[in-house]
Scaffold this motif. Structure first.
Motif, PDB file in Angstrom:
ATOM      1  N   HIS A  78      47.117  56.474  24.450  1.00  0.00           N
ATOM      2  CA  HIS A  78      48.084  56.753  25.511  1.00  0.00           C
ATOM      3  C   HIS A  78      48.728  55.473  26.052  1.00  0.00           C
ATOM      4  N   ASP A  79      48.360  54.308  25.466  1.00  0.00           N
ATOM      5  CA  ASP A  79      48.880  53.018  25.911  1.00  0.00           C
ATOM      6  C   ASP A  79      48.711  52.870  27.419  1.00  0.00           C
ATOM      7  N   HIS A  80      47.473  53.194  27.883  1.00  0.00           N
ATOM      8  CA  HIS A  80      47.247  53.222  29.330  1.00  0.00           C
ATOM      9  C   HIS A  80      46.777  51.868  29.846  1.00  0.00           C
ATOM     10  N   GLN A  81      47.444  51.373  30.901  1.00  0.00           N
ATOM     11  CA  GLN A  81      47.023  50.167  31.604  1.00  0.00           C
ATOM     12  C   GLN A  81      47.319  50.328  33.091  1.00  0.00           C
ATOM     13  N   VAL A  82      46.560  49.581  33.904  1.00  0.00           N
ATOM     14  CA  VAL A  82      46.847  49.591  35.340  1.00  0.00           C
ATOM     15  C   VAL A  82      48.137  48.806  35.596  1.00  0.00           C
ATOM     16  N   THR A  83      48.676  48.907  36.791  1.00  0.00           N
ATOM     17  CA  THR A  83      49.950  48.268  37.100  1.00  0.00           C
ATOM     18  C   THR A  83      49.806  46.751  37.178  1.00  0.00           C
ATOM     19  N   GLU A  84      50.909  46.056  36.934  1.00  0.00           N
ATOM     20  CA  GLU A  84      50.911  44.598  37.035  1.00  0.00           C
ATOM     21  C   GLU A  84      50.603  44.144  38.458  1.00  0.00           C
ATOM     22  N   ALA A  85      51.057  44.923  39.436  1.00  0.00           N
ATOM     23  CA  ALA A  85      50.800  44.559  40.835  1.00  0.00           C
ATOM     24  C   ALA A  85      49.304  44.563  41.131  1.00  0.00           C
ATOM     25  N   TYR A  86      48.581  45.539  40.582  1.00  0.00           N
ATOM     26  CA  TYR A  86      47.133  45.618  40.791  1.00  0.00           C
ATOM     27  C   TYR A  86      46.437  44.429  40.133  1.00  0.00           C
ATOM     28  N   VAL A  87      46.863  44.070  38.918  1.00  0.00           N
ATOM     29  CA  VAL A  87      46.279  42.923  38.219  1.00  0.00           C
ATOM     30  C   VAL A  87      46.528  41.642  39.014  1.00  0.00           C
ATOM     31  N   THR A  88      47.734  41.467  39.504  1.00  0.00           N
ATOM     32  CA  THR A  88      48.057  40.273  40.293  1.00  0.00           C
ATOM     33  C   THR A  88      47.204  40.198  41.549  1.00  0.00           C
ATOM     34  N   GLU A  89      47.017  41.346  42.196  1.00  0.00           N
ATOM     35  CA  GLU A  89      46.236  41.392  43.435  1.00  0.00           C
ATOM     36  C   GLU A  89      44.806  40.918  43.215  1.00  0.00           C
ATOM     37  N   TYR A  90      44.106  41.505  42.231  1.00  0.00           N
ATOM     38  CA  TYR A  90      42.697  41.122  42.077  1.00  0.00           C
ATOM     39  C   TYR A  90      42.558  39.750  41.424  1.00  0.00           C
ATOM     40  N   THR A  91      43.541  39.324  40.644  1.00  0.00           N
ATOM     41  CA  THR A  91      43.487  37.982  40.061  1.00  0.00           C
ATOM     42  C   THR A  91      43.572  36.915  41.144  1.00  0.00           C
ATOM     43  N   GLU A  92      44.488  37.092  42.095  1.00  0.00           N
ATOM     44  CA  GLU A  92      44.619  36.136  43.181  1.00  0.00           C
ATOM     45  C   GLU A  92      43.404  36.162  44.101  1.00  0.00           C
ATOM     46  N   ASP A  93      42.849  37.364  44.351  1.00  0.00           N
ATOM     47  CA  ASP A  93      41.640  37.459  45.177  1.00  0.00           C
ATOM     48  C   ASP A  93      40.460  36.773  44.494  1.00  0.00           C
ATOM     49  N   LYS A  94      40.361  36.953  43.196  1.00  0.00           N
ATOM     50  CA  LYS A  94      39.288  36.312  42.439  1.00  0.00           C
ATOM     51  C   LYS A  94      39.401  34.791  42.534  1.00  0.00           C
ATOM     52  N   GLN A  95      40.626  34.287  42.425  1.00  0.00           N
ATOM     53  CA  GLN A  95      40.834  32.848  42.509  1.00  0.00           C
ATOM     54  C   GLN A  95      40.448  32.312  43.887  1.00  0.00           C
ATOM     55  N   ARG A  96      40.795  33.046  44.934  1.00  0.00           N
ATOM     56  CA  ARG A  96      40.417  32.621  46.284  1.00  0.00           C
ATOM     57  C   ARG A  96      38.904  32.575  46.447  1.00  0.00           C
ATOM     58  N   TRP A  97      38.201  33.547  45.856  1.00  0.00           N
ATOM     59  CA  TRP A  97      36.739  33.535  45.951  1.00  0.00           C
ATOM     60  C   TRP A  97      36.153  32.337  45.208  1.00  0.00           C
ATOM     61  N   GLU A  98      36.711  31.986  44.072  1.00  0.00           N
ATOM     62  CA  GLU A  98      36.190  30.849  43.320  1.00  0.00           C
ATOM     63  C   GLU A  98      36.356  29.552  44.109  1.00  0.00           C
TER      64      GLU A  98
END
Length: 628
Positions: A362-382
Motif C-alpha cells: 500500500h506504499d504506506h508511510q507516516v507524514t513528513e511532518a510527523y517524522v520532522t517532529e519526532y526527529t527534532e525532539d530526539k535531537q533535543r533529547w540527545e
C-alpha cells in the motif's frame, strides 16, 4: 522383542538425558542444557553429585557460592543465548532449595528458561522427620520445595524412578516453549536419586526441540494493516520479545519502511541502535521526554513483544489521547489482548516481516511532518544526554551520569552492560546509547538486587570474547558479592563498575517523594531517634572485592575513572573499578522522571511531607484510565 535397557541411578539417567537435549531455530542447532551449577549437601551430593562425576565429559559443572546467584548466572547465560540454551542448577534440601525461589521468580517473570534440580526429603520416609524437613500437620507430602510451585512454569516431584521419563520430557517442552518458558523445577528426593532402574535406551537418544516461529492469522494481519493505515500518530513500543525472537532486523525494516517511531521498554532497549532515525529511546516512568510525549499523543500504540508493565504505561496514565487504540504483536495471546488491544498473535520476527510486506503493497508511510517532529525532539533529547555526560573538570568527583558517560565513551558494540536495580536503571534507560541488539542487559521484570555479578558471569560464559560489565551500586553489591569468588575460580574475566553513594539512592529519592523522608535508606551512623549523623559508615567495598580475589582499581576523580575503565576493559582477569559519587540523599544529575509511577502515599498523616505527597498523588491518580 524387549527394547534394550541400561541400568543406572535416577541421577545418572537424568544427567545422561540432559546431555542429549538440543534446540533448533532457523536451522541452527545447539545444546539445550550446556552445563550444571551446583552447591552440594545432603540431598544431592550422593545422587546428582555422583552422577556429575560419572558423566563429567558429557555435562560441564560450575561451582557456585549462593543458590540464588547460581540461578542468576544461568538466567544471564540463557538470555545471552536467546533462550535457546541454558544451565541446570542443583542444590541440597532445606535452605539450599528455598534459596532458589527468588531466582526462579526472576526467570519466570522475565520468560527466561532455567532448570532447577533441588534435592528433596526421602520419598520412602525411613525416618520422619529428617534433617531440614518441614513438618506440615495437614499434609505428609509437602516439603519446602513446594515454595517453588508458584514461581515455576512447570513443577514435578519425582517420587519413583520411572516417573522421571514423563517429567523430564515435560520439563524440556516447557523450557523450549517461547510462550511458556521460565523456571522449571524437578524436585528430586534424595533416596530416589540414588535408586537404580532399567532405563530404555531410547530415553538417552539425542532429541531436538524445534523452537517455533508462528506467523500471523490472515484475518488478524489484515485488521492490523487497516489499523496502521488509519493511524495518524502511530508509535511502536518494542519489548523484550523483540530480542528473544532476534527480530531486530525485522523491526528496523518495518520502521524504515513506514517511518513509524520506535520507543523501547527496559527489556526492549537496543531493539534499534540509539542512532537509528526511528529510535526515540526508552518509554514510561524511566523513559525519555521524546518517547513519552509521543506516547501521550499517539492514536495507535503498536506493542511488539511487550508485557505492558506499570513502568511502561506510567501506571495507566501515559496514553492520553481520547480513543487511543492498541495493536499488540506478541507470541503470547495473554499479552496480545492487554489494554483492550487488537491482538496479532505471532512470533515477533515473522509478524513484523508480514506487516512490512503488506504495508509496502500500500506504499504506506507516516507524514513528513510527523517524522520532522519526532526527529527534532530526539535531537533535543540527545543534547540533554550530552549535558549529563559532559564533565568540564577531570579532577573532581563524578556524578552518576558522568560515570555512565565515561563508560559510554569507551565501549563499542561488542560490550555488554548488565544492571537490575537501584537508581541506575532509570539513568540507563534515559541516557544509555545502545550500540547493538544485546549490549543493554537490564533485568527489570523482577528488578532483583544482586543479579548483576552472577548474571555477568553467565553472559560471559555465553559470549567469552566480549567485554561484560556488571554495573553495581553499593546497596546491590552488599546483597550478593560472593560470586566474585566463582568468577576468580572459573577464570571468567567480568568487569565490575562499583558505584559507591553510601545508601539506597533510588529508594531514598522515592521515599522523599512519597513522604517517607528517606527513612532507613542511607548507610550512616544512626541515632536512637532514627536520624542519621551524616557520617558514612567506615565500610570499604573495594577492599572487600579485593579480598574475594578481584583486581580493584580505585577512581577518585573523572580523570581517574576514565583511566581505570580503560585498564579494566583491557584486563583478562576479573577486574573492578570502584568510584565514589554523590551520597544517597542527593540527586543523580539525570533528568527527572518523564512519567508517573504509582506508589501509594499515606491517606492520612500529620507530617507535612506526607500530606503534600498525598495531594500530588491524588492529582496523578485522577488521570489514570482503563483501556477497554
Amino acid at each position: 522383542m524387549t527394547p534394550p535397557t541400561t541400568r543406572l541411578t535416577v541421577a545418572q539417567a537424568l544427567v545422561r538425558f540432559l546431555a542429549a537435549q538440543y534446540t533448533e531455530r532457523d536451522g541452527v542447532r545447539q545444546r539445550l542444557i550446556s552445563a550444571t551449577w551446583g552447591i552440594f549437601g545432603h540431598g544431592n551430593v550422593a545422587g546428582l553429585g555422583q552422577a556429575l562425576v560419572e558423566y563429567a565429559d558429557d555435562m560441564p559443572y560450575h561451582q557456585g557460592r549462593n543458590e540464588q546467584s547460581m540461578v542468576h548466572a544461568a538466567v544471564g547465560y540463557a538470555r545471552q543465548s536467546n533462550r535457546l540454551s541454558t544451565h541446570a542448577v542443583t542444590t541440597s534440601i532445606g535452605p539450599g532449595a528455598t534459596n532458589l525461589v527468588t531466582g526462579a521468580a526472576l526467570a519466570t517473570i522475565n520468560h527466561l528458561p532455567v532448570l532447577l534440580l533441588p534435592g528433596d526429603i526421602f520419598a520412602t520416609r525411613p525416618a520422619d522427620p529428617v534433617l531440614q524437613q518441614l513438618e506440615v500437620p495437614y499434609a505428609g507430602d509437602l516439603s519446602v520445595n513446594d515454595c517453588l510451585r508458584p514461581v515455576s512454569r512447570y513443577f514435578d516431584r519425582v517420587t519413583r524412578p520411572e516417573a522421571l521419563i514423563p517429567a523430564a520430557l515435560q520439563a524440556m517442552r516447557v523450557l523450549t516453549d517461547p510462550v511458556e518458558t521460565g523456571a522449571v523445577t524437578l524436585a528430586l528426593p534424595q533416596d530416589v536419586q540414588a535408586e537404580a532402574y532399567d532405563w530404555p535406551e531410547e530415553f538417552f537418544a539425542e532429541r531436538t526441540w524445534v523452537v517455533r516461529r508462528p506467523g500471523a492469522d490472515p484475518t488478524e494481519l489484515a485488521e492490523a494493516v487497516t489499523a496502521i493505515r488509519s493511524a495518524r500518530r502511530p508509535l511502536v513500543i518494542a519489548g523484550g520479545g523483540v530480542h528473544h525472537s532476534r527480530a531486530e532486523e525485522a523491526l528496523a525494516e518495518f520502521a524504515a519502511a513506514t517511518g513509524i517511531p520506535v520507543a523501547s521498554t527496559q527489556a526492549g532497549k537496543g531493539s534499534l541502535r540509539w542512532d537509528h532515525p526511528q529510535d526515540v529511546g526508552g518509554v514510561g516512568h524511566t523513559g525519555t521526554a521524546t518517547a513519552n510525549e509521543l506516547a501521550r499523543q499517539a492514536d495507535l500504540v503498536i506493542g511488539v513483544g511487550t508485557r505492558y508493565t506499570d513502568f511502561t504505561t506510567a501506571s495507566g496514565t501515559l496514553f492520553e489521547t481520547p480513543g487511543v487504540r492498541f495493536l499488540n504483536l506478541n507470541i503470547a495471546p495473554v499479552d496480545g489482548h492487554k489494554l483492550g488491544g487488537q491482538p496479532l498473535v505471532a512470533d515477533a520476527s515473522s509478524g513484523l516481516a508480514e506487516l512490512t510486506a503488506a504495508l509496502r503493497m500500500h506504499d504506506h508511510q507516516v507524514t513528513e511532518a510527523y517524522v520532522t517532529e519526532y526527529t527534532e525532539d530526539k535531537q533535543r533529547w540527545e543534547y540533554r544526554v550530552d549535558a549529563c555526560y559532559e564533565a568540564d573538570e577531570i579532577d573532581v568527583r563524578p556524578t552518576q551520569p558522568q560515570v555512565l558517560g565515561a563508560l559510554d565513551a569507551l565501549v563499542d558494540e561488542s560490550d555488554v552492560i548488565i544492571n537490575a536495580a537501584g537508581s541506575l536503571p532509570g539513568d540507563l534507560h534515559k541516557l544509555w546509547r545502545a550500540r547493538s541488539r544485546d549490549q543493554y542487559h537490564l533485568e527489570y521484570g523482577y528488578s532483583c538486587m544482586g543479579y548483576e555479578i552472577p548474571a555477568a558471569i553467565g553472559v560471559k560464559m555465553a559470549a567469552p570474547d566480549r567485554n561484560v560489565w556488571a554495573l553495581v551500586g553499593d546497596g546491590t553489591y552488599l546483597m550478593m558479592p560472593t560470586e566474585i569468588v566463582t568468577a576468580v575460580q572459573e577464570g571468567v574475566a567480568i568487569k565490575m563498575l562499583l558505584i559507591q553513594n553510601h545508601g539506597y539512592a533510588s529508594i531514598g529519592g522515592l521515599s522523599e517523594s512519597v513522604g517517607g523522608e528517606r527513612f532507613g535508606t542511607a548507610y550512616r551512623y544512626q541515632s536512637d531517634d532514627g536520624t542519621y549523623t551524616g557520617a558514612p559508615l567506615p565500610v570499604d567495598l573495594a577492599a572487600n572485592a579485593a579480598s574475594l580475589g578481584m583486581r580493584v582499581l580505585r577512581a577518585k576523580t573523572v580523570g581517574d575513572l576514565r583511566e581505570a575503565l580503560a585498564q579494566a576493559r583491557a584486563a583478562d582477569t576479573p577486574t573492578c573499578v570502584y568510584v565514589e559519587t554523590e551520597t544517597a540523599d542527593t540527586v543523580s544529575g539525570a533528568p527527572p522522571a518523564q512519567a508517573w509511577w504509582d506508589v501509594p502515599v499515606a491517606e492520612t498523616a500529620t507530617r507535612p511531607s506526607a500530606v503534600k505527597a498525598r495531594e500530588l498523588y491524588d492529582r496523578h491518580v485522577s488521570t489514570r484510565r482503563r483501556h477497554l
